[in-house]
Design a protein around this motif. Structure first.
Motif, mmCIF file in Angstrom:
data_model
loop_
_atom_site.group_PDB
_atom_site.id
_atom_site.type_symbol
_atom_site.label_atom_id
_atom_site.label_comp_id
_atom_site.label_asym_id
_atom_site.label_seq_id
_atom_site.Cartn_x
_atom_site.Cartn_y
_atom_site.Cartn_z
ATOM 1 N N ASN A 125 30.036 95.024 -8.672
ATOM 2 C CA ASN A 125 30.582 93.666 -8.787
ATOM 3 C C ASN A 125 29.489 92.682 -9.176
ATOM 4 O O ASN A 125 29.674 91.466 -9.074
ATOM 5 C CB ASN A 125 31.227 93.240 -7.468
ATOM 6 N N CYS A 154 31.110 89.152 -8.075
ATOM 7 C CA CYS A 154 32.546 88.918 -7.899
ATOM 8 C C CYS A 154 33.020 89.641 -6.641
ATOM 9 O O CYS A 154 32.686 90.811 -6.438
ATOM 10 C CB CYS A 154 33.333 89.433 -9.102
ATOM 11 N N HIS A 155 33.793 88.951 -5.820
ATOM 12 C CA HIS A 155 34.356 89.621 -4.642
ATOM 13 C C HIS A 155 35.637 88.924 -4.179
ATOM 14 O O HIS A 155 35.936 88.901 -2.990
ATOM 15 C CB HIS A 155 33.341 89.694 -3.500
ATOM 16 N N ASP A 156 36.397 88.370 -5.132
ATOM 17 C CA ASP A 156 37.622 87.666 -4.766
ATOM 18 C C ASP A 156 38.837 88.600 -4.793
ATOM 19 O O ASP A 156 38.700 89.829 -4.857
ATOM 20 C CB ASP A 156 37.831 86.467 -5.692
ATOM 21 N N THR A 159 38.999 91.074 -7.742
ATOM 22 C CA THR A 159 37.995 92.132 -7.614
ATOM 23 C C THR A 159 38.470 93.199 -6.639
ATOM 24 O O THR A 159 38.325 94.408 -6.882
ATOM 25 C CB THR A 159 36.657 91.538 -7.121
ATOM 26 N N ILE A 160 39.039 92.749 -5.532
ATOM 27 C CA ILE A 160 39.534 93.676 -4.507
ATOM 28 C C ILE A 160 40.671 94.532 -5.062
ATOM 29 O O ILE A 160 40.745 95.741 -4.775
ATOM 30 C CB ILE A 160 39.995 92.900 -3.263
ATOM 31 N N VAL A 163 39.240 97.359 -7.058
ATOM 32 C CA VAL A 163 38.649 98.384 -6.189
ATOM 33 C C VAL A 163 39.730 99.292 -5.612
ATOM 34 O O VAL A 163 39.558 100.514 -5.526
ATOM 35 C CB VAL A 163 37.842 97.720 -5.043
ATOM 36 N N GLY A 191 32.837 87.876 1.258
ATOM 37 C CA GLY A 191 32.484 89.249 0.916
ATOM 38 C C GLY A 191 32.983 90.292 1.886
ATOM 39 O O GLY A 191 32.862 91.497 1.634
ATOM 40 N N PHE A 194 36.096 92.350 0.545
ATOM 41 C CA PHE A 194 35.662 93.193 -0.571
ATOM 42 C C PHE A 194 34.882 94.403 -0.062
ATOM 43 O O PHE A 194 35.138 95.535 -0.475
ATOM 44 C CB PHE A 194 34.792 92.393 -1.537
ATOM 45 N N ALA A 197 37.185 96.912 1.442
ATOM 46 C CA ALA A 197 38.005 97.587 0.427
ATOM 47 C C ALA A 197 37.215 98.700 -0.255
ATOM 48 O O ALA A 197 37.744 99.784 -0.521
ATOM 49 C CB ALA A 197 38.505 96.575 -0.607
ATOM 50 N N VAL A 198 35.944 98.437 -0.541
ATOM 51 C CA VAL A 198 35.088 99.457 -1.151
ATOM 52 C C VAL A 198 34.982 100.668 -0.222
ATOM 53 O O VAL A 198 35.163 101.819 -0.653
ATOM 54 C CB VAL A 198 33.684 98.895 -1.442
#
Length: 257
Positions: A125, A154-156, A159-160, A163, A191, A194, A197-198
């Motif tokens: 990201n 990016c981690h909004d 972005t999620i 992922v 963050g 995110f 989620a990763v």
């Protein structure tokens, strides 16, 4: 020099340089190794420093909040502990793995030193990490997009969502601090979702924490220490931290330069 003067000077040196070795104390003050270790033990008991294997580091439990436009590429010098952890992390990547690389300095060092003989798909990201990998023909880069911060990350929500649609073999993650009690934590709450989620979409989650991040608690918890399949750190990791991690059965790999 009296003992009190020596110990005061040791604290000054640690605060100025961030660390000190037992051998440096022996040389500077002409004392034995046992005397040097005793000084460090007493100073740690007073909360003035944190002992590590072979020395001590400065106390900074809350971590360092980066500048608004900070990127790892702006670092004036290479952080030895971070590079050591990054190079060790690279040895865990197998050919054709799908991996996630953290936007932190460790992730950037992994990208810069990525081996030419390993083919992989790398998700990140961070535009800084992506740029470091862009010209490597053996790496297929997936830039996880969305609303970008001034640090190029990016981690909004968008972005999620990206992922959640990709399964990874290994995720290499790093945050502001890691402690057995509070787990991995960061300053910015944006963050948290995110990061989780990763981890939920990765088969193996590997925490990359140079010794200066160990034992530190930031504001928002991302995960428990036990949620990592492996934690990689450097040889200056505090002995008490390693003992605590062993108690909660978290595997720690101590990397050497």
């Amino acid at each position: 020099m009296f003992m009190e003067e020596r110990q005061k000077d040791i604290v000054r040196r640690v605060n100025e340089s961030g660390r000190i070795l037992v051998t440096e104390i022996q040389s500077a003050y002409q004392v034995s190794a046992d005397c040097a270790r005793r000084d460090l033990r007493l100073l740690e008991g007073r909360g003035l420093l944190q002992r590590t294997h072979g020395g001590a580091i400065a106390v900074n439990r809350q971590g360092i909040y980066p500048e608004e436009t900070y990127t790892p590429k702006k670092l004036q010098r290479t952080k030895d502990g971070y590079l050591t952890v990054a190079k060790r992390a690279l040895t865990f990547i197998n050919d054709k793995d799908v991996i996630f690389l953290t936007s932190s300095s460790v992730g950037y060092y992994m990208a810069v030193h990525f081996p030419a003989d390993v083919t992989a798909t790398a998700l990140t990201n961070s535009i800084t990490v992506a740029e470091a990998l862009r010209e490597r023909e053996n790496v297929s880069v997936v830039l996880l997009g969305g609303e970008m911060s001034h640090r190029g990350n990016c981690h909004d929500f968008y972005t999620i969502q990206m992922v959640k649609n990709i399964r990874m073999d290994k995720a290499f993650l790093s945050h502001t601090g890691l402690s057995p009690e509070f787990g991995a934590s960061i300053h910015d709450s944006a963050g948290v979702a995110f990061g989780r989620a990763v981890m939920e979409n990765s088969r193996m989650n590997i925490g990359l924490y140079p010794s200066e991040k160990l034992g530190k608690n930031s504001v928002h918890s991302v995960c428990r220490a036990e949620d990592y399949d492996l934690v990689i750190t450097d040889e200056n990791a505090p002995e008490d931290f390693l003992a605590q991690m062993a108690e909660i059965k978290v595997k720690v790999d101590v990397a050497c330069p």
